[in-house]
Design an enzyme around this catalytic site. Structure first.
Site, PDB file in Angstrom:
ATOM      1  NE  ARG A 224      -4.251  -1.430   0.057  1.00  0.00           N
ATOM      2  CZ  ARG A 224      -4.422  -2.335  -0.904  1.00  0.00           C
ATOM      3  NH1 ARG A 224      -3.500  -2.507  -1.830  1.00  0.00           N
ATOM      4  NH2 ARG A 224      -5.518  -3.059  -0.939  1.00  0.00           N
ATOM      5  CG  HIS A 272      -2.645  -0.933  -7.745  1.00  0.00           C
ATOM      6  ND1 HIS A 272      -3.194  -0.206  -6.719  1.00  0.00           N
ATOM      7  CD2 HIS A 272      -2.687  -2.234  -7.338  1.00  0.00           C
ATOM      8  CE1 HIS A 272      -3.567  -1.014  -5.737  1.00  0.00           C
ATOM      9  NE2 HIS A 272      -3.270  -2.261  -6.102  1.00  0.00           N
TER      10      HIS A 272
END
Lengths: 309, 309
Positions: A224, A272
């Site tokens: 994250r 991502h």
């Protein structure tokens, strides 16, 4: 008839509609799967945290929220949610992450970037050390982190792993707690972040903790974005404490075009893609949890709301 | 006293002198190790094929030639050699090769080159297929090839393997012989060459065999340069049959600066670094074979001279 609400962005519906129907059928469940129901008629909510459903109170008979994503930080603190919240754990997500992490650890271990930049006709053989001589540290030993750690251990990396609570994995020196974090990071040459984002892990990689790494270390973050203090990271790249950062996740996604990470000579941005939920395997996880709910069995992968993951 | 001749380029002497002495001592062997002896006094020859020793006939009492390298093609056909020739098999060589092959297979599987080229501020998520959906074929299932195949199987690649004689490896569809070669190559997306160089494998990758691969396939060669018909490879890159070749070995090394592989947009040249013999582990293999020779036990890794590997 079991009423299952599919509460995610409309783009996901095409990817999941048929695979979910097939998975429910394979479990022998008779399901009405829709993107819209009167809230009081919904039995289960298949959920992406970017869905328009943010108030769970009208779903008075729903038994569980079944998250489509591994990360739950954008739903776990929702005070209107009083029923079990299940994280997504599925083979495709784990396999994809193992491939991405192993690929980028080997890329940095072998010096592949330098090799790709040296195609100029000069023969400059440089042998990397063996993996057994390379200190790699994995922060986070959950489903994804432990799967990656097992693969890196199979490659014989000199591997340390850290988790909040004590874990044990063959071939990995495991550490836990605050004192363990310093031991796990000290002298590490490649660090991989696969921790959940919680109040305890936000900004975990501070300037001080980055200073514990081996000089010229590489940071790889498929976890994250907010695990890292971005300013401290940029400063550590500037001083040479870190030689490179490969980042798949960011505080703001998409990463804004003018962000200093883009085009930085010591940063690799990946958009991502380290892993994603795969509809076929994810649908099987969701169908299994609906089956469990109907049979009165405990749900799989229930989030501990006080620990927030 | 056992007389061991170290017959390699002088540069190797510094790397091996102490580690060999330590390995002999660890086996309880009393050895006189030198770079020069009267040939008739030599008991064992530690040998690199680029050594000045090319006529073995004067070494009348020598029991074995212990090769420092895995490849033996430059010594196996030496007609003056009448004693056992042992290949080098040691943990470091195998581990380094597994790391290099796994790293470059994952590099191509994940599309890392494209990712490194896209650091321009545009967020373009592209998810690769899972390894289980990627067809990889390993040609050669000897010590190195089978070790690489086991690691790629652990990553769940859709893996085929081919060898001259039938082999069986868990998680690998194995093929052998001429008919098996076509089956192993047809539709392969990533092909890794880890065959020895013999008359039967020279120019194995012809234009016809390259045409069996999936369109846009990648060829990875850490084996021997002459396994590939270079002109056919360049033509296949031109037509798009192959999208890339990553080559660590060449017919002429160092690869000449004006060779078309250098700077070719679809070729990555690495300067024969996929793996090397590591002195510490290689010395242990050599000492074990000297111990076996003195004890009258069979040598390890003896080359079958009629098969030439």
């Amino acid at each position: 008839m079991i009423n299952v609400l599919f509460a995610a962005k409309p783009g996901s519906w095409d990817a999941y509609r048929e695979t979910l129907a097939a998975a429910f059928a394979a479990k022998g469940l008779t399901v009405d799967l829709r993107q819209d129901f009167p809230p009081e008629e919904v039995d289960y909510i298949v959920y992406a945290p970017n869905s328009s459903v943010q108030d769970f109170r009208p779903y008075i008979r729903a038994k569980a929220v079944l998250n489509l994503w591994a990360g739950v930080e954008n739903v776990v603190h929702n005070d209107t949610l009083a029923i079990p919240l299940c994280r997504m754990v599925e083979d495709g997500l784990t396999e994809g992450m193992v491939e991405w992490v192993t690929g980028h650890v080997l890329r940095h271990h072998l010096g592949i970037d330098a090799c790709l930049a040296q195609q100029d006709g000069q023969w400059r053989p440089v042998y990397p050390p063996l993996a057994r001589e390379r200190r790699v540290t994995m922060l986070g030993l959950g489903e994804l982190g432990s799967a990656c750690a097992r693969m890196l251990a199979a490659l014989k990396f000199d591997l340390s792993g850290w988790s909040r609570t004590e874990r044990s994995i063959d071939g990995v020196k495991t550490f836990s707690g605050d004192a363990g974090l310093r031991a796990a990071l000290t002298g590490a040459e490649i660090v991989v972040l696969l921790l959940p984002l919680t109040p305890a892990t936000e900004n975990l990689m501070t300037a001080e903790r980055l200073s514990w790494l081996a000089r010229g270390a590489v940071l790889i973050n498929p976890g994250r974005g907010a695990l890292i203090d971005d300013a401290a990271l940029l400063a550590a790249l500037e001083t040479g404490r870190l030689s490179h950062a490969t980042l798949d996740v960011f505080r703001t996604e998409p990463l804004p075009p003018d962000h200093p990470f883009w085009g930085h000579p010591k940063v690799t941005v990946t958009p991502h893609v380290a892993s994603e939920t795969r509809p076929v395997t994810a649908s099987m996880t969701i169908a299994e949890n609906v089956r469990r709910g109907e049979a009165g069995e405990p749900f799989l992968h229930v989030v501990n709301r006080t620990q927030a993951y």
